[in-house]
Every structure is written in structure tokens, then in C-alpha cells.
Design a protein around this motif. Structure first.
Motif, short mmCIF file in Angstrom:
data_model
loop_
_atom_site.label_atom_id
_atom_site.label_comp_id
_atom_site.label_asym_id
_atom_site.label_seq_id
_atom_site.Cartn_x
_atom_site.Cartn_y
_atom_site.Cartn_z
N TRP A 134 5.12 1.68 8.49
CA TRP A 134 4.68 1.09 7.24
C TRP A 134 3.91 -0.21 7.48
CZ3 TRP A 134 3.96 3.39 2.93
CH2 TRP A 134 4.78 4.43 2.51
N LEU A 135 4.36 -1.01 8.44
CA LEU A 135 3.65 -2.26 8.75
C LEU A 135 2.26 -1.97 9.30
CD1 LEU A 135 6.50 -4.44 10.34
CD2 LEU A 135 5.35 -4.80 8.14
N SER A 136 2.16 -1.00 10.20
CA SER A 136 0.85 -0.64 10.75
C SER A 136 -0.06 -0.10 9.66
CB SER A 136 1.02 0.39 11.87
OG SER A 136 1.76 -0.14 12.95
N PHE A 137 0.50 0.72 8.79
CA PHE A 137 -0.30 1.28 7.70
C PHE A 137 -0.82 0.18 6.77
CE2 PHE A 137 -0.27 2.71 3.24
CZ PHE A 137 -1.30 3.63 3.29
N ALA A 138 0.06 -0.76 6.42
CA ALA A 138 -0.35 -1.85 5.53
C ALA A 138 -1.42 -2.72 6.18
CB ALA A 138 0.86 -2.68 5.14
N GLY A 139 -1.21 -3.08 7.45
CA GLY A 139 -2.19 -3.91 8.16
C GLY A 139 -3.54 -3.22 8.28
N ASP A 140 -3.53 -1.95 8.64
CA ASP A 140 -4.79 -1.22 8.77
C ASP A 140 -5.51 -1.12 7.43
OD1 ASP A 140 -4.26 -0.85 11.44
OD2 ASP A 140 -3.41 1.15 11.19
N GLN A 141 -4.77 -0.89 6.37
CA GLN A 141 -5.38 -0.78 5.05
C GLN A 141 -6.00 -2.10 4.60
OE1 GLN A 141 -6.05 2.39 4.14
NE2 GLN A 141 -5.01 2.25 2.20
N VAL A 142 -5.27 -3.19 4.77
CA VAL A 142 -5.76 -4.51 4.33
C VAL A 142 -7.04 -4.87 5.07
CG1 VAL A 142 -5.26 -6.97 4.36
CG2 VAL A 142 -3.52 -5.37 3.57
N PHE A 143 -7.03 -4.72 6.39
CA PHE A 143 -8.21 -5.12 7.17
C PHE A 143 -9.37 -4.14 6.98
CE2 PHE A 143 -4.94 -7.45 9.69
CZ PHE A 143 -5.47 -8.71 9.47
#
Length: 212
Positions: A134-143
Motif C-alpha cells: 500500500w505504501l509503494s502504491f501510494a508513493g507511486d501514485q502521488v509522484f
């Protein structure tokens, strides 16, 4: 007669035991082969994940370096007057925005690459838990959205430099400032490429979350 029946029963039991033994000995290699194939597929997926992080970092570095080296001095002709012009990336806020976003994404991609590379070398799971996914998904989406925003803003300014402004004598600045405009175009292209790579990484996280 009784001795013959006992002998036949014993022979049948021996035959059944041999059949069972043969069945077990043939199923073990099949289980090992299936597990080895699954391990090979997971290994390929981990390598693809690391390569994706590496490509994303390389693309962000290219976009950042191209923008930072975008500067040129030349002359333009307006109503017959030759005027000196000097263009630099820091003169436009949208280009400064691209530099900030691509620099941040470069650091983020480097951290993700170090984490993924260390897990690959230690042969540990690339995504150890759902929280990590979930953290990787959120970071990738934001950037990814930040890169899309920066690339879109820079595209508008770059297009204005190429077409000029209607009903004004301002010319196509990309003719005398061709090197500057080429650097800007390369930076914008790799900014959108980094956005696409991060979006692909986010899709990988979604696939992992749906399967686990």
C-alpha cells in the motif's frame, strides 16, 4: 487351498504396496518441478520490478539533467531590430516545477531501487507485506500525478515558445533558441516517461494486493 489363498493375498498386498511406492516416487519430482517453475516465475517478476525502478530513476535523471542544462543566448528580429535574448530554465516557474518534481522522483526511485535490489540479492520477497504494498502504491501514485502535472505545465510554456503569441510581433523563439527548446522538449518527454513507469509500478502493487 488355504495356503494358496494366503499366498495370493500376500502377493496382492505386495503389488499394491509397490504401486503406492511407485506413485509416491513419481509424484515427488512433479511437485519439485512445479515449485521450481513457480520460483523461477517469481524470480523473473522480482527482476522486472528492479529493472522498472532502475528505468524510472534513469528517466528522472535524464529529465532533470536536460532541464538544468537548458540555457542559450541568441538574437531575435522584431520589426527589423535585432535584439539579444537569453533564455534559461529558471526564468519560467513551470520549468522550475519540473526540476523540483523530477529531483524528488529521482531520490524516491533511488530509495526504492536500493530496497528492491537488496531484497533481490537476499532472495527475500520483493513485497513483504500488504502495508508495504500500500505504501509503494501510494508513493507511486502521488509522484506519477506530480510528474503529469509538471510535464503538462511545461508543455504549455514550451508550445508558446514555438508558436509565439497571436496578434503580436513576438516571433517563434525556438528558431534562434533551438538548443534551449530541444533540451526542454527532451526533459518534458522523459518526465512523461517517468510518469508512465511509476504508473506501471503502481499497477504491479495492485496486482499483488489482489492476489494476496
Amino acid at each position: 487351498m488355504l495356503g494358496g489363498r494366503k499366498t495370493t493375498a500376500c502377493n496382492e498386498e505386495v503389488a499394491e504396496s509397490k504401486a503406492v511406492e511407485n506413485g509416491t516416487t513419481t509424484s515427488v519430482p512433479q511437485a519439485k518441478s512445479s515449485s521450481s517453475q513457480l520460483g523461477a516465475l517469481l524470480r523473473k517478476a522480482d527482476v522486472a520490478h528492479v529493472c522498472l525502478r532502475l528505468l524510472c530513476m534513469a528517466s528522472s535523471v535524464t529529465a532533470l539533467s536536460s532541464m538544468l542544462t537548458a540555457r542559450q543566448a541568441s538574437t531575435v528580429t522584431i520589426y527589423g531590430f535585432h535584439l539579444p535574448v537569453y533564455s534559461k530554465w529558471s526564468f519560467a516557474q513551470s520549468f522550475v516545477y519540473v526540476v523540483g518534481v523530477t529531483a524528488t522522483v529521482t531520490v524516491y526511485s533511488l530509495l526504492q531501487l536500493l530496497i528492491s535490489g537488496s531484497r533481490l540479492l537476499r532472495k527475500s520477497p520483493m513485497i513483504p507485506s500488504r502495508n508495504h504494498a500500500w505504501l509503494s502504491f501510494a508513493g507511486d501514485q502521488v509522484f506519477a500525478y506530480a510528474l503529469m502535472s509538471a510535464g503538462s505545465a511545461a508543455s504549455g510554456v514550451s508550445n508558446l515558445n514555438r508558436t509565439g503569441i497571436r496578434h503580436t510581433p513576438l516571433p517563434n523563439f525556438c528558431k534562434p533558441l533551438d538548443i534551449f527548446c530541444d533540451h526542454i522538449a527532451i526533459s518534458i518527454a522523459f518526465t512523461f516517461l517517468s510518469c508512465l513507469l511509476l504508473a506501471t509500478s503502481a499497477v504491479q502493487s495492485v496486482i499483488w494486493l489482489s492476489n494476496n
